[in-house]
Write a protein that holds these residues in place. Structure first.
Motif: not given
Length: 355
Positions: A298-302, A325-328
């Motif tokens: 999942x990708x989430x905001x840093x 976009x964000x952090x995997x």
């Protein structure tokens, strides 16, 4: 790290403890003397049980690491001047310190790209055609290796395995399956072990148990025992024949005999599904793959990821060549993952996403 939260660990299914039935089996085997080097009753019984589980006569060889299972299995069917066709992120490519190359005596691993971790028949066919065209200047096609479940947590459907195996067979290549998480894939597929392996064209299986509750138990399974000729010597030469083999075989018996492997995998998969469902509602979250087994990407905001790390949830930031976009991140569940830890992670993710 705070001891209170150290168990909220989603880094890997390798971090879990040994499950109680397998530890009990080890203790039960720890009584009196027994013939060494696989001459014991546990190892003999394992041959019968494994054949019953897979619905055909198999030759099964216990080892203690997945790396050994994969490397030795491939060395049995690929020459030093051969090629192993696999996914570019397969465990044999990225995580086994060139053990497959070492034990085959120099075979080349040729990895194919595929966003979902599943290689395609046309990729194999094209690579073999190129090898034939290049002749003696190129490595000889040797085998196809597929990971089930894949390194992306996806699962090959039966038709996908059959199509891949049919192409391999047409081209004269054996099919190896890296089944470190085979039980998780089997639960997802809802089919028999036979349907998922030899009936779909798989020749050799690296059967994993360690990630699914065992202490140190993997196995190489040959669905045509004739393919296993002299494999016991290959295993011995590699240093993977335990003198007290009964303790490895006892683990595999407890794992397979009464469905423990499927019960454990069923729980792990269910916890991953809960994570995926919950994360799909977290602001800024984006699932990167379908969640077929027990891994969630999942990708989430840093800011959300950093806050979860500060709260001492354990997981891996996952490197990607084309990051979203964000952090995997990768989250892995196991037979021992409590529902409460999943709920706590989701609650924290929702909370931090709103701040």
């Amino acid at each position: 790290m705070n001891e209170e939260f150290v168990s909220r660990n989603f880094k890997s299914d390798n971090v879990s403890s040994v499950c109680d039935p397998i530890m009990a089996a080890i203790n039960a085997a720890n009584s009196g003397s027994a013939p060494a080097y696989g001459g014991d009753d546990f190892t003999r019984k394992l041959q019968t049980v494994a054949s019953d589980v897979f619905g055909t006569e198999v030759a099964i060889f216990p080892v203690t690491t997945g790396t050994a299972a994969n490397a030795l299995a491939l060395s049995q069917c690929v020459p030093p001047y051969g090629a192993v066709y696999c996914h570019e992120t397969a465990h044999i490519v990225t995580d086994e310190c060139s053990a497959p190359e070492f034990f085959t005596g120099g075979a080349k691993l040729i990895g194919f790209p595929a966003a979902d971790g599943k290689i395609r028949p046309e990729q194999v066919a094209a690579a073999v055609a190129y090898a034939v065209d290049m002749g003696v200047h190129h490595v000889k096609p040797g085998a196809v290796s597929l990971s089930q479940a894949t390194e992306w947590g996806t699962v090959y459907e039966l038709g996908e395995v059959s199509a891949l195996a049919a192409t391999a067979k047409r081209l004269g290549l054996p099919v190896h399956m890296d089944g470190a998480r085979f039980a998780n894939a089997l639960v997802h597929l809802g089919c028999t072990p036979a349907e998922a392996t030899w009936q779909s064209g798989v020749d050799i299986l690296s059967l994993g148990a360690t990630k699914n509750g065992a202490l140190c138990a993997e196995a190489v399974v040959f669905f045509d025992p004739a393919r296993a000729r002299d494999f016991e010597r290959r295993r011995k030469r590699a240093g993977h024949l335990w003198s007290k083999q009964r303790f490895v075989s006892a683990q595999l018996l407890a794992y397979l005999e009464h469905g423990l492997w499927l019960d454990n995998a069923r729980h792990a998969n269910a916890m991953a599904s809960l994570l995926a469902e919950g994360l799909s509602h977290v602001p800024g979250a984006s699932l990167l793959q379908s969640v077929d087994a027990n891994e969630v990407f999942v990708a989430l905001p840093e800011a959300t990821v950093a806050a979860l790390e500060r709260q001492e949830f354990a997981f891996y930031r996952w490197p990607l060549s084309a990051p979203p976009a964000g952090v995997a991140i990768r989250l892995v569940t196991s037979y021992a993952t409590p529902r409460a830890h999943v709920d706590e992670f989701l609650a924290a993710a929702h909370s931090h996403a709103r701040t």
